[in-house]
Design an enzyme around this catalytic site. Sequence first.
Site, PDB file in Angstrom:
ATOM      1  N   SER A 219       0.832  -1.198   0.000  1.00 23.80           N
ATOM      2  CA  SER A 219       0.000   0.000   0.000  1.00 23.80           C
ATOM      3  C   SER A 219       0.876   1.262   0.000  1.00 23.80           C
ATOM      4  O   SER A 219       1.712   1.442  -0.884  1.00 23.80           O
ATOM      5  CB  SER A 219      -0.959  -0.045   1.196  1.00 23.80           C
ATOM      6  OG  SER A 219      -1.908   0.994   1.132  1.00 23.80           O
ATOM      7  N   ASP A 391      -9.480  -2.541  -6.421  1.00 21.53           N
ATOM      8  CA  ASP A 391      -9.241  -3.449  -5.295  1.00 21.53           C
ATOM      9  C   ASP A 391      -9.972  -2.983  -4.029  1.00 21.53           C
ATOM     10  O   ASP A 391      -9.584  -3.321  -2.939  1.00 21.53           O
ATOM     11  CB  ASP A 391      -7.746  -3.611  -5.030  1.00 21.53           C
ATOM     12  CG  ASP A 391      -7.077  -2.356  -4.455  1.00 21.53           C
ATOM     13  OD1 ASP A 391      -7.762  -1.315  -4.309  1.00 21.53           O
ATOM     14  OD2 ASP A 391      -5.880  -2.403  -4.139  1.00 21.53           O
ATOM     15  N   HIS A 426      -7.646  -4.649  -1.237  1.00 22.82           N
ATOM     16  CA  HIS A 426      -6.455  -3.852  -0.955  1.00 22.82           C
ATOM     17  C   HIS A 426      -5.846  -4.174   0.410  1.00 22.82           C
ATOM     18  O   HIS A 426      -4.651  -4.435   0.520  1.00 22.82           O
ATOM     19  CB  HIS A 426      -6.808  -2.364  -1.014  1.00 22.82           C
ATOM     20  CG  HIS A 426      -5.641  -1.464  -0.831  1.00 22.82           C
ATOM     21  ND1 HIS A 426      -4.807  -1.103  -1.864  1.00 22.82           N
ATOM     22  CD2 HIS A 426      -5.138  -0.846   0.279  1.00 22.82           C
ATOM     23  CE1 HIS A 426      -3.856  -0.305  -1.404  1.00 22.82           C
ATOM     24  NE2 HIS A 426      -4.034  -0.134  -0.116  1.00 22.82           N
TER      25      HIS A 426
END
Length: 449
Positions: A219, A391, A426
């Site tokens: 991320s 996502d 995610h």
Amino acid sequence: MGIDRIVRLLSLLLLLLPSGLREHFSPAPPAIDHRRPEEDDHAGAGEVVLHPIVLVPGVSCSELEARLTDAYRPSTPHCGALKGKGWFGLWANCSDLPAHHYVDCFVEQMRLVYDPAAGDYRNLPGVETRVRNFGSARGFQRNPVLTDWCLEVLRQELERIGYRDGDTMFGAPYDLRHAPPLPGQKSEVFTHYFQQLTRLIEDASENNHGRKAILFGHSYGGMVALEFVRGAPMAWREKHIKHLVLAAPLPDGGFMQPVRLFASGSDLLYIPEMTTPLALTLRPMWRSFESSIANFPTPAVFGGGSTAPLVVTRERNYSAADMEEFLAAAGGAAAAERFRRRRTVAGRGRFRAPMVPTTCINGVGIETPERLVYWDGDFDKEPEEVNGDGDEVINLVSMLAFDEAMRRHPGQNKMYKTIKLRGARHGTIITEDWSLKRVMQEILEANRI
């Protein structure tokens, strides 16, 4: 027509699609290969060769400590209770903030102040901060509600194949409030962090028979890892970086989530039962962070003009080209100037490839906000969302734009691999068993190559 002929026909049709969509619609990957890396000349009989790995976590996983000096002028007396008493946990586990009535002090002491003359961000006068546990893969924050987050499950899997914290596995937490600087920008905090990360990788390599390091980022940590490699001297990259593995990295072209978080308040602190009033209380703090404006959608990826509205209100629409005006309309006039400066710098630069072997793993096939509707123009309320593919956080268009830029760059194309996992979200791409296995497969492959 026989089954074999149908399969062959579908495979040929798949080849006609653009490369990004071809991977998006490709079938699931083959079964995971659980073999460990081969031995090399430095390993003894039966030993597994593991290149050192450095883990860079997501935005909420790094712990911050603070110290209040005589220069600190608290807004209320109880916020100065720890003044002169040394280091204390500022951002370690904020799930109990409301219970301890410390929200106002937390907001004040976490805030950043932008210095336009220096073009850099500072703490409030009298507030000193530092990141805890740099170097350890066991030092990331553990939220009591989300115990498997912050690379905890990944770390356990790495230990299962032989990695050991402080020996072959390391962690590189950072100050979540700041953003890696673009070329020509200043960041005293990230300059220091990149120096620390450089030494960490050099020491890890030296203590492991000179083996190059694998750098892993998830991320926001993927964005941090990528910018670190981009900014390192080419000779240093070639000597010390074996592979860059990015899991759901924040893309250069931006995405829509930061727009909603800036307008309506951030929920990235993962406080249980986060209420709208609490989110709005924390909003001024969040808006002071450079990280809050670093990943707004860009016109190059999301288009410009009235034909591509990203935020819709009764009075007007805002495209990717109108984000500075949107910030001002949402009550973030102070952030608009900072945003304009960052976007101006970004607009001058060309895409920079890391020029090291790189694997990027993204989830797709999940509804992801791509347009926000604040019809009454009230940005204190949660918006209606129009969803597209992605996502759940990052939009598919951003992922594909990053893939295309990496492929177009001379020299990077042959060192770039992109993987799209349908159904991977995610936040859980490195916690759910099936997607974690694929991530582990790529780390093992990076060790073998």
